[in-house]
Design a protein around this motif. Structure first.
Motif, PDB file in Angstrom:
ATOM      1  N   GLU A 195       6.553 -14.080   8.775  1.00 42.52           N
ATOM      2  CA  GLU A 195       6.813 -13.006   9.726  1.00 42.52           C
ATOM      3  C   GLU A 195       6.074 -11.752   9.256  1.00 42.52           C
ATOM      4  N   SER A 196       5.324 -11.153  10.169  1.00 42.91           N
ATOM      5  CA  SER A 196       4.604  -9.945   9.817  1.00 42.91           C
ATOM      6  C   SER A 196       5.580  -8.787   9.666  1.00 42.91           C
ATOM      7  N   THR A 197       5.466  -8.068   8.568  1.00 44.39           N
ATOM      8  CA  THR A 197       6.300  -6.883   8.368  1.00 44.39           C
ATOM      9  C   THR A 197       5.690  -5.668   9.040  1.00 44.39           C
ATOM     10  N   ARG A 198       4.459  -5.840   9.573  1.00 40.31           N
ATOM     11  CA  ARG A 198       3.736  -4.740  10.194  1.00 40.31           C
ATOM     12  C   ARG A 198       3.534  -3.569   9.244  1.00 40.31           C
ATOM     13  N   VAL A 199       3.463  -3.884   7.963  1.00 42.84           N
ATOM     14  CA  VAL A 199       3.211  -2.844   6.963  1.00 42.84           C
ATOM     15  C   VAL A 199       2.208  -3.366   5.945  1.00 42.84           C
ATOM     16  N   ILE A 200       1.172  -2.569   5.681  1.00 48.35           N
ATOM     17  CA  ILE A 200       0.272  -2.857   4.564  1.00 48.35           C
ATOM     18  C   ILE A 200       0.730  -1.985   3.404  1.00 48.35           C
ATOM     19  N   ASP A 201       1.391  -2.604   2.449  1.00 48.04           N
ATOM     20  CA  ASP A 201       1.854  -1.887   1.263  1.00 48.04           C
ATOM     21  C   ASP A 201       0.749  -1.878   0.222  1.00 48.04           C
ATOM     22  N   ILE A 202       0.297  -0.696  -0.177  1.00 48.07           N
ATOM     23  CA  ILE A 202      -0.703  -0.617  -1.240  1.00 48.07           C
ATOM     24  C   ILE A 202       0.002  -0.928  -2.558  1.00 48.07           C
ATOM     25  N   GLU A 203      -0.395  -2.033  -3.192  1.00 48.76           N
ATOM     26  CA  GLU A 203       0.289  -2.503  -4.398  1.00 48.76           C
ATOM     27  C   GLU A 203      -0.422  -2.109  -5.691  1.00 48.76           C
ATOM     28  N   ARG A 204      -1.756  -1.930  -5.594  1.00 52.71           N
ATOM     29  CA  ARG A 204      -2.503  -1.690  -6.829  1.00 52.71           C
ATOM     30  C   ARG A 204      -3.835  -1.038  -6.499  1.00 52.71           C
ATOM     31  N   PHE A 205      -4.403  -0.308  -7.479  1.00 56.95           N
ATOM     32  CA  PHE A 205      -5.734   0.262  -7.351  1.00 56.95           C
ATOM     33  C   PHE A 205      -6.621  -0.316  -8.454  1.00 56.95           C
ATOM     34  N   VAL A 206      -7.827  -0.725  -8.059  1.00 56.56           N
ATOM     35  CA  VAL A 206      -8.747  -1.339  -9.015  1.00 56.56           C
ATOM     36  C   VAL A 206     -10.142  -0.751  -8.819  1.00 56.56           C
TER      37      VAL A 206
END
Length: 288
Positions: A87-98
């Protein structure tokens, strides 16, 4: 914006959230596509699902199966497949920066434009964009598209953000499968030095407008000639000699030559169009 978004939802950096819409950044519209026709009627052919033993089968009766070994399948019902659908949460959670250099180019996949969805999203969007630009990092997040979860790499570009889907680890083959067969030996230093000078001569900026799809252009010109009733032929110029006998001599001759690629030529054989008949031909009857 004329195009329809591929995905709509929210981009979230910790507690900062903004509505965004994602649009494909590329278009396959430039490709020449062909349809299969019956040469006698010029009707487009329809593909019919066929059982090798029983003959034609109604597509509505088909089921999905996974081949776990040759000619042996596990059958899955639509309900079973639906039960594991994400199921799409309709949210792109930024988890990490590289760092961009940390992502092997083999993993980069399709690009998308990630834009603010509505005027109320502008403030939060610009905060996230400018913070990312200042950090000089690539953001990683996940999104569900077409029932499949994809890892996304997001980076600032101009006034907006670009999002790339990244291939999964299982999708990328190990280069050692093929590269391990290449002998581990060094090239002749003199030849390498000459090759390096050739590279220097051919250095320049990347301008994608200079790299046209010559095959597609030739196909379109061929089609245009056919539409007018003429005949054309597409030919490709091949190098004069691809059989390299003396590598050192070939390298020396290459010095000073202008870079170039074999051109695709359209050798148009214009023929006079057929004269119209003086009498009107009778209308063709459809076969019953």
């Amino acid at each position: 914006m004329a195009a329809r978004p591929t995905w709509q939802g929210h981009l979230r950096l910790s507690l900062v959230t903004c509505p965004v819409a994602m649009y494909t950044a590329t278009s396959p519209g430039g490709e020449v596509r062909f349809n299969l026709l019956n040469p006698k009627t010029h009707n487009r052919i329809k593909m019919i699902a066929t059982d090798p033993e029983l003959g034609p089968v109604d597509r509505a009766d088909l089921v999905k199966g996974y081949e776990y070994e040759k000619d042996h399948y596990v059958i899955l019902t639509p309900e079973e497949i639906e039960s594991v659908r994400l199921e799409s949460t309709r949210v792109i959670d930024i988890e990490r920066f590289v760092d961009a250099g940390d992502i092997d180019r083999l993993y980069w996949d399709n690009p998308y434009f990630l834009v603010p969805d509505g005027k109320l999203a502008l403030d939060a969007y610009t905060v996230i964009r400018d913070a990312m630009a200042g950090a000089g990092k690539i953001a990683l997040g996940r999104v569900v598209m077409h029932t499949r979860e994809r890892l996304m790499a997001i980076e600032p570009r101009d006034n907006g953000l670009i999002a790339y889907t990244l291939r999964s680890h299982d999708e990328v083959r190990d280069s050692r499968e093929l590269f391990d067969d290449i002998p581990d030996r060094k090239a002749d230093p003199q030849m390498v030095a000459i090759a390096e000078k050739i590279i220097e001569q051919q250095e320049g900026p990347f301008d994608p407008s200079q790299f046209k799809d010559r095959y597609e252009d030739a196909l379109r010109a061929l089609i245009a000639q056919k539409e007018k009733g003429g005949k054309s032929k597409v030919t490709v110029e091949e190098p004069d000699n691809t059989n390299v006998v003396d590598l050192m001599e070939a390298l020396r001759k290459s010095l000073g030559q202008k870079p170039g690629m074999a051109a695709v030529k359209l050798a148009a054989k214009k023929e006079p169009a057929a004269k119209a008949p003086t009498k009107k031909a009778p209308a063709r009857k459809n076969a019953s």
